[in-house]
Design a protein around this motif. Structure first.
Motif, PDB file in Angstrom:
ATOM      1  N   VAL A 110       0.861  -1.187   0.000  1.00 20.13           N
ATOM      2  CA  VAL A 110       0.000   0.000   0.000  1.00 20.13           C
ATOM      3  C   VAL A 110       0.892   1.230   0.000  1.00 20.13           C
ATOM      4  O   VAL A 110       1.709   1.412   0.901  1.00 20.13           O
ATOM      5  CB  VAL A 110      -0.928   0.026   1.243  1.00 20.13           C
ATOM      6  N   THR A 111       0.768   2.056  -1.035  1.00 20.79           N
ATOM      7  CA  THR A 111       1.604   3.251  -1.122  1.00 20.79           C
ATOM      8  C   THR A 111       0.772   4.500  -0.888  1.00 20.79           C
ATOM      9  O   THR A 111      -0.425   4.523  -1.156  1.00 20.79           O
ATOM     10  CB  THR A 111       2.272   3.361  -2.511  1.00 20.79           C
ATOM     11  N   GLY A 112       1.421   5.537  -0.404  1.00 25.51           N
ATOM     12  CA  GLY A 112       0.738   6.806  -0.181  1.00 25.51           C
ATOM     13  C   GLY A 112       0.758   7.200   1.267  1.00 25.51           C
ATOM     14  O   GLY A 112      -0.012   6.688   2.070  1.00 25.51           O
ATOM     15  N   GLY A 113       1.644   8.140   1.636  1.00 22.56           N
ATOM     16  CA  GLY A 113       1.779   8.559   3.020  1.00 22.56           C
ATOM     17  C   GLY A 113       0.621   9.393   3.523  1.00 22.56           C
ATOM     18  O   GLY A 113       0.614   9.818   4.672  1.00 22.56           O
ATOM     19  N   ASN A 114      -0.393   9.655   2.666  1.00 22.11           N
ATOM     20  CA  ASN A 114      -1.526  10.477   3.082  1.00 22.11           C
ATOM     21  C   ASN A 114      -2.705   9.648   3.563  1.00 22.11           C
ATOM     22  O   ASN A 114      -3.813  10.153   3.686  1.00 22.11           O
ATOM     23  CB  ASN A 114      -1.980  11.367   1.923  1.00 22.11           C
ATOM     24  N   LEU A 115      -2.491   8.351   3.820  1.00 16.37           N
ATOM     25  CA  LEU A 115      -3.561   7.547   4.401  1.00 16.37           C
ATOM     26  C   LEU A 115      -4.070   8.231   5.673  1.00 16.37           C
ATOM     27  O   LEU A 115      -3.292   8.741   6.471  1.00 16.37           O
ATOM     28  CB  LEU A 115      -3.051   6.154   4.758  1.00 16.37           C
ATOM     29  N   GLY A 116      -5.368   8.213   5.850  1.00 19.15           N
ATOM     30  CA  GLY A 116      -5.938   8.870   7.024  1.00 19.15           C
ATOM     31  C   GLY A 116      -6.464  10.239   6.691  1.00 19.15           C
ATOM     32  O   GLY A 116      -7.076  10.893   7.527  1.00 19.15           O
TER      33      GLY A 116
END
Length: 281
Positions: A110-116
């Protein structure tokens, strides 16, 4: 334009590579006025060409796909000035390696540090409810997300802080069965190079949506819409021999259209021909 011209005057480059449309546009204008002698190459890092890219004054174009090649030709670019390279990525991701870990069940990166944030918050909640898929979550520099996943202490969710080592990143790709991601051009290109099935969750309007629509037409991504069960959608794809066979057919066709020579060899050839021709004037 003033600062661009000053930089060119100070550095006196022989070759200019453009991965952004604005400097490409300025170089195109200068080229057409005979105020720039360097070899100019557009390197597109998304699967589309917006109206800001320089076209007429650019010597060569590194296109991400055959569709973009045809788009450039419609804009008047001669076919011989276009090389279908894909979106350039580090050569480490081109190594064909088998998974080094024997695993049970399905593993997804799962990529993308903007989860949340926004709709991605719903995705994170869905991952927490999952039981039959192991998720390897790239948190990037989002320390809050990294700590939140650690605190949840879920055995099937492994968080990773920012990974700067490309070898480590390549190793991680080799462990997983697919990638759940947003639609950034470079990440998508790495997944395509590694031939990993791509699952897209709620891309943002604009370039993310355009990237997705392009790859969707090529049959290279699976959409997970709002309200879909992430786990069921992934398992449905990976457990269906027909869907996997169709994907492999599409990804092989994508790779068949890419230039097989290393970028360094392509650049050497283009530069040699360009400067040899220039010396005759």
């Amino acid at each position: 334009m003033y600062y661009f011209k000053r930089l060119i005057h100070e550095k006196k480059p022989s070759i200019l590579f453009f991965t952004h449309s604005l400097p490409s546009n300025m170089a195109s204008v200068l080229k057409q006025k005979n105020q720039l002698q360097a070899l100019t190459i557009n390197v597109y890092t998304d699967f589309f060409v917006n109206h800001l890219w320089g076209i007429n004054g650019i010597d060569f174009h590194f296109a991400p796909s055959m569709t973009v090649k045809h788009e450039l030709m419609k804009k008047g670019v001669p076919e011989q000035k276009i090389v279908v390279t894909g979106i350039p990525i580090d050569r480490v991701f081109k190594r064909d390696q088998q998974s080094t870990i024997k695993k049970d069940g399905i593993s997804i990166l799962v990529t993308g540090g903007n989860l949340g944030v926004g709709g991605m918050g719903d995705l994170f909640s869905s991952l927490l409810r999952s039981r039959r898929i192991h998720y390897h979550v790239l948190c990037g520099k989002n320390e809050a997300l990294y700590q939140k996943i650690l605190n949840e202490n879920k055995p099937n969710i492994t968080p990773y802080a920012y990974i700067s080592n490309r070898e480590k990143m390549n190793h991680l790709y080799n462990q997983v069965d697919g990638v759940l991601t947003k639609a950034g051009g470079v990440t998508l290109s790495e997944c395509l190079m590694k031939r990993k099935p791509i699952f897209i969750y709620q891309p943002l309007p604009g370039q993310e949506r355009i990237n997705v629509n392009h790859l969707k037409k090529l049959g290279l991504v699976t959409m997970i819409e709002s309200g879909d069960s992430v786990e069921n959608k992934i398992r449905d794809f990976l457990s269906c021999s027909n869907k996997k066979a169709t994907y492999h057919e599409k990804i092989n066709a994508f790779h068949d259209n890419l230039e097989k020579r290393p970028l360094s060899a392509i650049i050497d050839e283009l530069a040699s021909a360009y400067f040899q021709k220039s010396s005759h004037y």
